[in-house]
Design a protein around this motif. Structure first.
Motif, mmCIF file in Angstrom:
data_model
loop_
_atom_site.group_PDB
_atom_site.id
_atom_site.type_symbol
_atom_site.label_atom_id
_atom_site.label_comp_id
_atom_site.label_asym_id
_atom_site.label_seq_id
_atom_site.Cartn_x
_atom_site.Cartn_y
_atom_site.Cartn_z
ATOM 1 N N GLY A 85 40.235 37.339 46.680
ATOM 2 C CA GLY A 85 41.079 38.391 46.145
ATOM 3 C C GLY A 85 41.582 39.302 47.237
ATOM 4 N N PRO A 86 42.295 40.344 46.930
ATOM 5 C CA PRO A 86 42.458 40.884 45.592
ATOM 6 C C PRO A 86 43.483 40.131 44.746
ATOM 7 C CG PRO A 86 43.607 42.287 47.140
ATOM 8 C CD PRO A 86 42.906 41.216 47.945
ATOM 9 N N PRO A 100 41.986 35.435 41.587
ATOM 10 C CA PRO A 100 40.892 35.942 42.410
ATOM 11 C C PRO A 100 39.559 35.699 41.711
ATOM 12 C CG PRO A 100 42.440 37.701 41.857
ATOM 13 C CD PRO A 100 42.907 36.471 41.181
ATOM 14 N N GLY A 101 38.559 35.388 42.512
ATOM 15 C CA GLY A 101 37.229 35.122 41.965
ATOM 16 C C GLY A 101 36.967 33.656 41.699
ATOM 17 N N ASP A 142 34.077 38.095 38.791
ATOM 18 C CA ASP A 142 34.868 39.310 38.618
ATOM 19 C C ASP A 142 34.534 40.300 39.717
ATOM 20 O OD1 ASP A 142 36.129 38.529 36.221
ATOM 21 O OD2 ASP A 142 34.372 39.117 35.060
ATOM 22 N N GLY A 143 35.468 41.198 39.963
ATOM 23 C CA GLY A 143 35.200 42.293 40.881
ATOM 24 C C GLY A 143 36.131 42.317 42.072
ATOM 25 N N GLU A 144 35.865 43.287 42.919
ATOM 26 C CA GLU A 144 36.596 43.433 44.171
ATOM 27 C C GLU A 144 36.173 42.327 45.135
ATOM 28 O OE1 GLU A 144 39.012 45.752 44.746
ATOM 29 O OE2 GLU A 144 38.743 46.149 42.604
ATOM 30 N N PRO A 145 36.935 42.101 46.208
ATOM 31 C CA PRO A 145 36.593 41.012 47.134
ATOM 32 C C PRO A 145 35.145 41.023 47.631
ATOM 33 C CG PRO A 145 38.801 41.769 47.600
ATOM 34 C CD PRO A 145 38.240 42.695 46.544
ATOM 35 N N VAL A 146 34.592 42.182 47.944
ATOM 36 C CA VAL A 146 33.203 42.231 48.415
ATOM 37 C C VAL A 146 32.236 41.813 47.305
ATOM 38 C CG1 VAL A 146 31.362 43.801 49.164
ATOM 39 C CG2 VAL A 146 33.587 43.882 50.270
ATOM 40 N N GLU A 147 32.532 42.186 46.073
ATOM 41 C CA GLU A 147 31.682 41.790 44.947
ATOM 42 C C GLU A 147 31.772 40.289 44.690
ATOM 43 O OE1 GLU A 147 31.861 45.772 42.194
ATOM 44 O OE2 GLU A 147 33.692 44.577 42.407
ATOM 45 N N VAL A 148 32.969 39.731 44.814
ATOM 46 C CA VAL A 148 33.141 38.279 44.678
ATOM 47 C C VAL A 148 32.355 37.565 45.769
ATOM 48 C CG1 VAL A 148 34.814 36.378 44.841
ATOM 49 C CG2 VAL A 148 35.354 38.423 43.488
#
Length: 163
Positions: free
Chosen positions: A106-107, A115-116, A137-143
């Motif tokens: 992502g994003p 994304p994801g 799901d989530g922002e790039p760091v969360e992915v």
């Protein structure tokens, strides 16, 4: 256990992998794209990694995947790419088990994938690669964190099933 910038979830996931590796007395290797070396960093920071971690390949650009890891030419966010990455890495590093991942952090979307989207493959000689598809799901760091935990868990499960 591991001083990871990605958080405690990665610590829990790697603890299971370390136990599986110790029980099996095996070696492991990694190939990664969307995580940009963070999977290798998690392995490298683990206790006694020098005894069981053979190394990792960060193949971020498609040409590196095609030329070094012998993936199919074309889109790289595919199950076929993940499988080829895992098989090539096992051969190149001489690892008993490998895990490989490719996807879209992502994003925004890439290659028509949202994304994801993650394809993850685990491999051991004498077997077909096991391919998994995820949508995190989530922002790039969360992915990235979810992807790393999924990779650690999938590799631990493969090792546990074979011991």
């Amino acid at each position: 256990m591991v001083d990871s910038a990605l958080g405690n979830d990665v610590d829990r996931c790697i603890e299971r992998l370390i136990a599986a590796v110790r029980d099996a007395g095996c070696t492991v290797g990694t190939a990664e794209s969307l995580t940009g070396g963070q999977l290798a960093a998690a392995f490298s920071a683990a206790p006694e990694a020098g005894e069981w971690y053979r190394g990792g390949i960060v193949a971020y650009h498609p040409e590196v995947k095609y030329n070094l890891l012998e993936t199919p030419v074309g889109p790289v966010v595919t199950p076929e790419t993940a499988a080829a990455m895992a098989c090539s890495t096992a051969h190149m590093l001489g690892a008993n088990y490998t895990v490989a991942l490719t996807g879209v952090g992502g994003p925004g979307p890439d290659e028509g994938q949202p994304p994801g989207t993650v394809y993850l493959a685990t491999f051991t000689a004498g077997r077909e690669p096991i391919i998994e598809h995820f949508r995190f799901d989530g922002e790039p760091v969360e992915v990235m964190e979810q992807t790393i935990c999924a990779a650690l868990t999938a590799l631990a499960e493969l090792i546990e099933q074979n011991t």
